[in-house]
Design a protein around this motif. Structure first.
Motif, mmCIF file in Angstrom:
data_model
loop_
_atom_site.group_PDB
_atom_site.id
_atom_site.type_symbol
_atom_site.label_atom_id
_atom_site.label_comp_id
_atom_site.label_asym_id
_atom_site.label_seq_id
_atom_site.Cartn_x
_atom_site.Cartn_y
_atom_site.Cartn_z
ATOM 1 N N TYR A 36 0.840 -1.177 0.000
ATOM 2 C CA TYR A 36 0.000 0.000 0.000
ATOM 3 C C TYR A 36 0.884 1.239 0.000
ATOM 4 O O TYR A 36 2.006 1.219 0.508
ATOM 5 C CB TYR A 36 -0.880 0.015 1.263
ATOM 6 C CG TYR A 36 -1.760 -1.201 1.405
ATOM 7 C CD1 TYR A 36 -1.247 -2.410 1.892
ATOM 8 C CD2 TYR A 36 -3.110 -1.150 1.051
ATOM 9 C CE1 TYR A 36 -2.055 -3.529 2.014
ATOM 10 C CE2 TYR A 36 -3.919 -2.267 1.178
ATOM 11 C CZ TYR A 36 -3.384 -3.442 1.657
ATOM 12 O OH TYR A 36 -4.191 -4.555 1.783
ATOM 13 N N ARG A 37 0.369 2.290 -0.556
ATOM 14 C CA ARG A 37 1.125 3.537 -0.600
ATOM 15 C C ARG A 37 0.265 4.679 -0.077
ATOM 16 O O ARG A 37 -0.917 4.791 -0.436
ATOM 17 C CB ARG A 37 1.559 3.861 -2.031
ATOM 18 C CG ARG A 37 2.322 5.181 -2.172
ATOM 19 C CD ARG A 37 2.793 5.361 -3.606
ATOM 20 N NE ARG A 37 1.701 5.561 -4.532
ATOM 21 C CZ ARG A 37 1.782 5.343 -5.842
ATOM 22 N NH1 ARG A 37 2.912 4.886 -6.363
ATOM 23 N NH2 ARG A 37 0.753 5.578 -6.628
ATOM 24 N N GLN A 38 0.891 5.502 0.743
ATOM 25 C CA GLN A 38 0.236 6.735 1.182
ATOM 26 C C GLN A 38 1.057 7.900 0.670
ATOM 27 O O GLN A 38 2.153 8.182 1.177
ATOM 28 C CB GLN A 38 0.113 6.795 2.708
ATOM 29 C CG GLN A 38 -0.704 7.990 3.175
ATOM 30 C CD GLN A 38 -1.173 7.849 4.605
ATOM 31 O OE1 GLN A 38 -0.633 7.071 5.382
ATOM 32 N NE2 GLN A 38 -2.212 8.593 4.959
ATOM 33 N N ARG A 44 -4.129 6.248 2.220
ATOM 34 C CA ARG A 44 -3.400 5.039 1.863
ATOM 35 C C ARG A 44 -4.211 4.218 0.850
ATOM 36 O O ARG A 44 -5.427 4.086 0.997
ATOM 37 C CB ARG A 44 -3.126 4.233 3.122
ATOM 38 C CG ARG A 44 -2.230 3.044 2.952
ATOM 39 C CD ARG A 44 -1.622 2.627 4.285
ATOM 40 N NE ARG A 44 -2.553 2.752 5.376
ATOM 41 C CZ ARG A 44 -2.205 2.957 6.645
ATOM 42 N NH1 ARG A 44 -0.929 3.073 6.950
ATOM 43 N NH2 ARG A 44 -3.119 3.043 7.582
ATOM 44 N N GLU A 45 -3.523 3.695 -0.150
ATOM 45 C CA GLU A 45 -4.213 2.947 -1.183
ATOM 46 C C GLU A 45 -3.413 1.714 -1.557
ATOM 47 O O GLU A 45 -2.188 1.685 -1.450
ATOM 48 C CB GLU A 45 -4.433 3.814 -2.422
ATOM 49 C CG GLU A 45 -3.145 4.372 -3.013
ATOM 50 C CD GLU A 45 -3.395 5.331 -4.162
ATOM 51 O OE1 GLU A 45 -4.551 5.548 -4.542
ATOM 52 O OE2 GLU A 45 -2.397 5.861 -4.694
ATOM 53 N N LEU A 46 -4.128 0.726 -2.042
ATOM 54 C CA LEU A 46 -3.493 -0.518 -2.451
ATOM 55 C C LEU A 46 -2.774 -0.327 -3.784
ATOM 56 O O LEU A 46 -3.349 0.180 -4.737
ATOM 57 C CB LEU A 46 -4.535 -1.631 -2.574
ATOM 58 C CG LEU A 46 -4.043 -3.006 -3.000
ATOM 59 C CD1 LEU A 46 -3.120 -3.605 -1.943
ATOM 60 C CD2 LEU A 46 -5.217 -3.933 -3.275
ATOM 61 N N TYR A 90 5.383 3.527 1.848
ATOM 62 C CA TYR A 90 4.916 2.221 1.405
ATOM 63 C C TYR A 90 4.813 1.278 2.593
ATOM 64 O O TYR A 90 5.751 1.157 3.399
ATOM 65 C CB TYR A 90 5.863 1.651 0.358
ATOM 66 C CG TYR A 90 5.743 2.312 -0.999
ATOM 67 C CD1 TYR A 90 6.220 3.603 -1.200
ATOM 68 C CD2 TYR A 90 5.131 1.664 -2.062
ATOM 69 C CE1 TYR A 90 6.094 4.229 -2.431
ATOM 70 C CE2 TYR A 90 5.004 2.275 -3.299
ATOM 71 C CZ TYR A 90 5.489 3.553 -3.476
ATOM 72 O OH TYR A 90 5.361 4.165 -4.714
ATOM 73 N N GLU A 95 -4.193 -8.466 2.594
ATOM 74 C CA GLU A 95 -5.143 -7.927 1.644
ATOM 75 C C GLU A 95 -6.359 -8.840 1.618
ATOM 76 O O GLU A 95 -6.203 -10.041 1.356
ATOM 77 C CB GLU A 95 -4.505 -7.846 0.262
ATOM 78 C CG GLU A 95 -5.179 -6.863 -0.690
ATOM 79 C CD GLU A 95 -6.412 -7.444 -1.350
ATOM 80 O OE1 GLU A 95 -6.423 -8.645 -1.684
ATOM 81 O OE2 GLU A 95 -7.376 -6.680 -1.556
ATOM 82 N N PRO A 97 -7.083 -5.225 3.700
ATOM 83 C CA PRO A 97 -6.365 -4.725 4.871
ATOM 84 C C PRO A 97 -7.250 -4.696 6.110
ATOM 85 O O PRO A 97 -8.482 -4.687 6.009
ATOM 86 C CB PRO A 97 -5.990 -3.299 4.454
ATOM 87 C CG PRO A 97 -7.110 -2.883 3.558
ATOM 88 C CD PRO A 97 -7.485 -4.130 2.796
ATOM 89 N N TRP A 105 -0.334 -1.422 11.188
ATOM 90 C CA TRP A 105 0.239 -1.213 9.871
ATOM 91 C C TRP A 105 1.760 -1.267 9.840
ATOM 92 O O TRP A 105 2.349 -1.292 8.781
ATOM 93 C CB TRP A 105 -0.213 0.141 9.317
ATOM 94 C CG TRP A 105 -1.579 0.047 8.733
ATOM 95 C CD1 TRP A 105 -2.761 0.291 9.376
ATOM 96 C CD2 TRP A 105 -1.903 -0.338 7.403
ATOM 97 N NE1 TRP A 105 -3.815 0.069 8.507
ATOM 98 C CE2 TRP A 105 -3.303 -0.314 7.296
ATOM 99 C CE3 TRP A 105 -1.159 -0.717 6.291
ATOM 100 C CZ2 TRP A 105 -3.973 -0.641 6.109
ATOM 101 C CZ3 TRP A 105 -1.806 -1.039 5.120
ATOM 102 C CH2 TRP A 105 -3.203 -1.006 5.030
#
Length: 115
Positions: A36-38, A44-46, A90, A95, A97, A105
């Motif tokens: 995931y990235r914020q 935050r997104e996959l 990252y 998944e 989440p 996290w």
């Protein structure tokens, strides 16, 4: 459960990254895993996910490659030709989440792509 992401840093645009996430706990061998990235100022997104048996899915722009080593409980994320919009923290996690304010996290790893 512990998730330790590593491999981030400052990279020039056009460079590449390889991130690693070491997981502790018996859940790993039974769980799909995701990166995931914020990005700054965003949620935050996959980015990518991989099943226990290696089936992958990618939610962002082409170029990411996710893999896992079930013998070592590690999940990897690679990408070539980085762009400034790849900048962010990252994280790896299962998944789908975990949800809620108490969801774990780990620290994540910062990737900064300079133009």
């Amino acid at each position: 459960v512990q998730l330790q992401a590593s491999g981030g840093g400052l990279v020039q645009a056009g460079g590449s990254l390889q991130l690693s996430c070491a997981a502790s706990g018996s859940f790993f061998s039974e769980s799909s895993m995701g990166w995931y990235r914020q990005a700054p100022g965003k949620e935050r997104e996959l980015v990518a996910a991989i099943s226990v048996h290696g089936a992958t899915k990618y939610l962002k722009a082409p170029g990411f490659a996710i893999s896992r080593d079930n013998t070592r409980n590690i999940v990897y994320l690679q990408k070539k030709w980085l762009k400034p919009e790849d900048t962010g923290v990252y994280y790896c996690n299962v998944e789908p989440p975990p949800r809620g304010p108490e969801a774990y996290w780990g620290q994540g790893t910062q990737v900064t792509v300079s133009s």
